[in-house]
Design an enzyme around this catalytic site. Structure first.
Site, PDB file in Angstrom:
ATOM      1  N   ASP A 240      17.580   7.728   4.569  1.00 13.84           N
ATOM      2  CA  ASP A 240      18.193   8.888   5.228  1.00 13.84           C
ATOM      3  C   ASP A 240      19.714   8.749   5.216  1.00 13.84           C
ATOM      4  O   ASP A 240      20.436   9.712   4.964  1.00 13.84           O
ATOM      5  CB  ASP A 240      17.684   8.998   6.667  1.00 13.84           C
ATOM      6  CG  ASP A 240      16.173   8.912   6.739  1.00 13.84           C
ATOM      7  OD1 ASP A 240      15.520   9.956   6.741  1.00 13.84           O
ATOM      8  OD2 ASP A 240      15.632   7.779   6.757  1.00 13.84           O
TER       9      ASP A 240
ATOM     10  N   HIS B  37      12.667   7.959  11.233  1.00 14.14           N
ATOM     11  CA  HIS B  37      12.646   8.321   9.814  1.00 14.14           C
ATOM     12  C   HIS B  37      11.657   9.473   9.647  1.00 14.14           C
ATOM     13  O   HIS B  37      10.461   9.269   9.421  1.00 14.14           O
ATOM     14  CB  HIS B  37      12.236   7.139   8.933  1.00 14.14           C
ATOM     15  CG  HIS B  37      11.924   7.587   7.529  1.00 14.14           C
ATOM     16  ND1 HIS B  37      12.883   8.078   6.682  1.00 14.14           N
ATOM     17  CD2 HIS B  37      10.759   7.663   6.849  1.00 14.14           C
ATOM     18  CE1 HIS B  37      12.320   8.423   5.543  1.00 14.14           C
ATOM     19  NE2 HIS B  37      11.032   8.185   5.609  1.00 14.14           N
TER      20      HIS B  37
HETATM   21  P1  NAI Z   1       1.687   4.237  -3.214  1.00 12.90           P
HETATM   22  O1  NAI Z   1       0.448   4.907  -2.771  1.00 12.90           O
HETATM   23  O2  NAI Z   1       2.155   4.417  -4.615  1.00 12.90           O
HETATM   24  O3  NAI Z   1       1.587   2.680  -2.958  1.00 12.90           O
HETATM   25  C1  NAI Z   1       1.102   2.168  -1.767  1.00 12.90           C
HETATM   26  C2  NAI Z   1       0.376   0.901  -2.121  1.00 12.90           C
HETATM   27  O4  NAI Z   1       0.051   0.239  -0.909  1.00 12.90           O
HETATM   28  C3  NAI Z   1      -0.935   1.141  -2.875  1.00 12.90           C
HETATM   29  O5  NAI Z   1      -0.937   0.356  -4.057  1.00 12.90           O
HETATM   30  C4  NAI Z   1      -1.999   0.662  -1.888  1.00 12.90           C
HETATM   31  O6  NAI Z   1      -3.103   0.053  -2.526  1.00 12.90           O
HETATM   32  C5  NAI Z   1      -1.220  -0.335  -1.053  1.00 12.90           C
HETATM   33  N1  NAI Z   1      -1.761  -0.556   0.275  1.00 12.90           N
HETATM   34  C6  NAI Z   1      -2.353   0.311   1.112  1.00 12.90           C
HETATM   35  N2  NAI Z   1      -2.757  -0.286   2.219  1.00 12.90           N
HETATM   36  C7  NAI Z   1      -2.395  -1.572   2.103  1.00 12.90           C
HETATM   37  C8  NAI Z   1      -2.545  -2.721   2.935  1.00 12.90           C
HETATM   38  N3  NAI Z   1      -3.178  -2.624   4.114  1.00 12.90           N
HETATM   39  N4  NAI Z   1      -2.068  -3.889   2.505  1.00 12.90           N
HETATM   40  C9  NAI Z   1      -1.464  -3.986   1.313  1.00 12.90           C
HETATM   41  N5  NAI Z   1      -1.298  -2.954   0.474  1.00 12.90           N
HETATM   42  C10 NAI Z   1      -1.751  -1.764   0.879  1.00 12.90           C
HETATM   43  O7  NAI Z   1       2.829   4.703  -2.174  1.00 12.90           O
HETATM   44  P2  NAI Z   1       4.408   4.545  -2.300  1.00 12.90           P
HETATM   45  O8  NAI Z   1       4.978   5.738  -2.920  1.00 12.90           O
HETATM   46  O9  NAI Z   1       4.732   3.220  -2.875  1.00 12.90           O
HETATM   47  O10 NAI Z   1       4.830   4.615  -0.759  1.00 12.90           O
HETATM   48  C11 NAI Z   1       4.464   3.614   0.158  1.00 12.90           C
HETATM   49  C12 NAI Z   1       4.853   4.036   1.565  1.00 12.90           C
HETATM   50  O11 NAI Z   1       6.259   4.180   1.710  1.00 12.90           O
HETATM   51  C13 NAI Z   1       4.266   5.350   2.032  1.00 12.90           C
HETATM   52  O12 NAI Z   1       3.816   5.190   3.359  1.00 12.90           O
HETATM   53  C14 NAI Z   1       5.434   6.293   2.009  1.00 12.90           C
HETATM   54  O13 NAI Z   1       5.282   7.373   2.917  1.00 12.90           O
HETATM   55  C15 NAI Z   1       6.535   5.371   2.438  1.00 12.90           C
HETATM   56  N6  NAI Z   1       7.912   5.808   2.184  1.00 12.90           N
HETATM   57  C16 NAI Z   1       8.864   5.509   3.127  1.00 12.90           C
HETATM   58  C17 NAI Z   1      10.181   5.857   2.980  1.00 12.90           C
HETATM   59  C18 NAI Z   1      11.190   5.512   4.022  1.00 12.90           C
HETATM   60  O14 NAI Z   1      12.357   5.952   3.884  1.00 12.90           O
HETATM   61  N7  NAI Z   1      10.893   4.774   5.075  1.00 12.90           N
HETATM   62  C19 NAI Z   1      10.602   6.586   1.771  1.00 12.90           C
HETATM   63  C20 NAI Z   1       9.564   6.826   0.818  1.00 12.90           C
HETATM   64  C21 NAI Z   1       8.256   6.445   1.031  1.00 12.90           C
END
Ligand code: NAI
Length: 327
Positions: free
Chosen positions: A161, A189
């Site tokens: 952000d 966030h």
């Molecule tokens: P993604 O779906 O591509 O990857 C998430 C991965 O986490 C998947 O490979 C899944 O198998 C794994 N996963 C799920 N539960 C798990 C657990 N209990 N232990 C270990 N691994 C686990 O998603 P992406 O795009 O990588 O995003 C991840 C997170 O980051 C989402 O929650 C998204 O909303 C968040 N995010 C946060 C931002 C921020 O500014 N704080 C910005 C962008 C995304």
């Protein structure tokens, strides 16, 4: 040469993981003289574990001189063993049209387990960054699940952000992003975050005076920054991964290596600063030094800012109330 440090990353086979791990291994996060051991966690699911194997093959093929080891894990207690840094990315990501509230309970489960595991096996100085959404509340859950670790070790990512706000300000004023100082983002966030440029300067000039447009601030700037994640999902069909990974690198690097007096934004547990109740994980302006962050205190809060801070605090309080029964 320096002793390697351990960096645990969850969700390591996801899209943020793919944009993050190579930069950690190349030294962009902790410095070009700091070897790292990656401790990668994915869910036990065969597809996820296979994908993780593929990512590890690529990490190996980069032949990073600073990469002193790579481990693949399917449970939190082994992944977090003795870890010095933990970047908690793994979560259920938001798809098109999905409400944040739907994510709360699904993710509360994950972060209770991971907080307990950190409490049991991580370094007592572990620096934890929660990226997985809802990031502030997930960090709160992990912190509450880890009573033997210092609460200030738990942080949430507001840096994306902050960086989004910086890029909008640079575009509006014609200045350079690198020339921005004293910018901050208060709160959650989420679209309720309050990006605040009242104190900011760009290339030495006062940002508020340069823009001089409160209507633009309220009706264009804040909604653009607040809804940037949704705009990227709409455009790309996937959530922002490269910029999120970049923000995680910025957050950890600044926490570990210091900001030299420069303000950055971190989501951190309040001690009552600015009237935010103790323990709420809130975006604050901070400076960092010797691995510790310090809130910039004593900033004047005008009526508009107070209204915005109250709004984002209200949302966070509701999120926390929604998960209390799980703690
Ligand atoms: P993604 O779906 O591509 O990857 C998430 C991965 O986490 C998947 O490979 C899944 O198998 C794994 N996963 C799920 N539960 C798990 C657990 N209990 N232990 C270990 N691994 C686990 O998603 P992406 O795009 O990588 O995003 C991840 C997170 O980051 C989402 O929650 C998204 O909303 C968040 N995010 C946060 C931002 C921020 O500014 N704080 C910005 C962008 C995304």
């Amino acid at each position: 040469s320096k002793k390697p440090v351990r960096v645990a990353v969850t969700g390591a086979a996801g899209q943020i993981g793919y944009a993050l791990l190579f930069r950690i291994a190349s030294g962009e996060m902790l410095g070009k003289d700091q070897p790292v051991i990656l401790q990668l966690l994915e869910i036990p699911d065969e597809k996820a574990q296979n994908a993780l194997k593929g990512v590890i093959m690529e990490l190996e093929d980069c032949a990073f001189p600073l990469l002193a080891g790579i481990e693949a894990h399917s449970d939190a207690e082994s992944a977090f063993k003795n870890t010095d840094y933990a970047i908690l990315v793994g979560a259920r990501p938001r798809g098109p049209g999905m409400e944040r509230k739907d994510l709360l309970s699904a993710n509360a489960q994950i972060f209770t387990v991971q907080g307990k595991a950190l409490n049991k096996v991580a370094s007592r100085n572990v620096k934890v960054l929660v990226v997985g959404n809802p990031a502030n509340t997930n960090a709160y859950i992990a912190m509450k699940s880890a009573p033997d670790l210092p609460r200030e070790n738990f942080t949430a990512m507001l840096r994306l952000d902050h960086n989004r706000a910086a890029s909008q300000i640079a575009a509006k004023t014609g200045g350079t992003v690198g020339g921005i100082e004293k910018l901050t983002v208060w709160g959650n966030h989420s679209p309720t975050m309050y990006a605040d440029y009242r104190f900011a300067t760009i290339d030495g000039k006062n940002v508020k005076e340069a823009i001089n447009d409160d209507v633009w601030n309220r009706d264009t700037f804040l909604p653009t920054v607040g809804k940037r994640g949704a705009a990227i999902i709409a455009a790309r069909g996937l959530s922002s991964a490269a910029s999120a990974a970049n923000a995680a690198i910025d957050h950890m690097r600044d926490w570990a290596l210091g900001t030299n007096g420069k303000w950055v934004t971190m989501g951190i547990p309040s001690n009552g600063e600015y009237g935010i109740p103790k323990d709420v994980i809130f975006g604050f302006p901070v400076t960092t030094e010797n691995g510790k962050y310090k809130i910039v205190e004593g900033l004047p809060i005008d009526a508009f800012s107070q209204e915005r801070i109250d709004l984002t605090l209200k949302e966070l309080t509701e999120e926390q109330d929604g998960v209390k029964h799980l703690l």
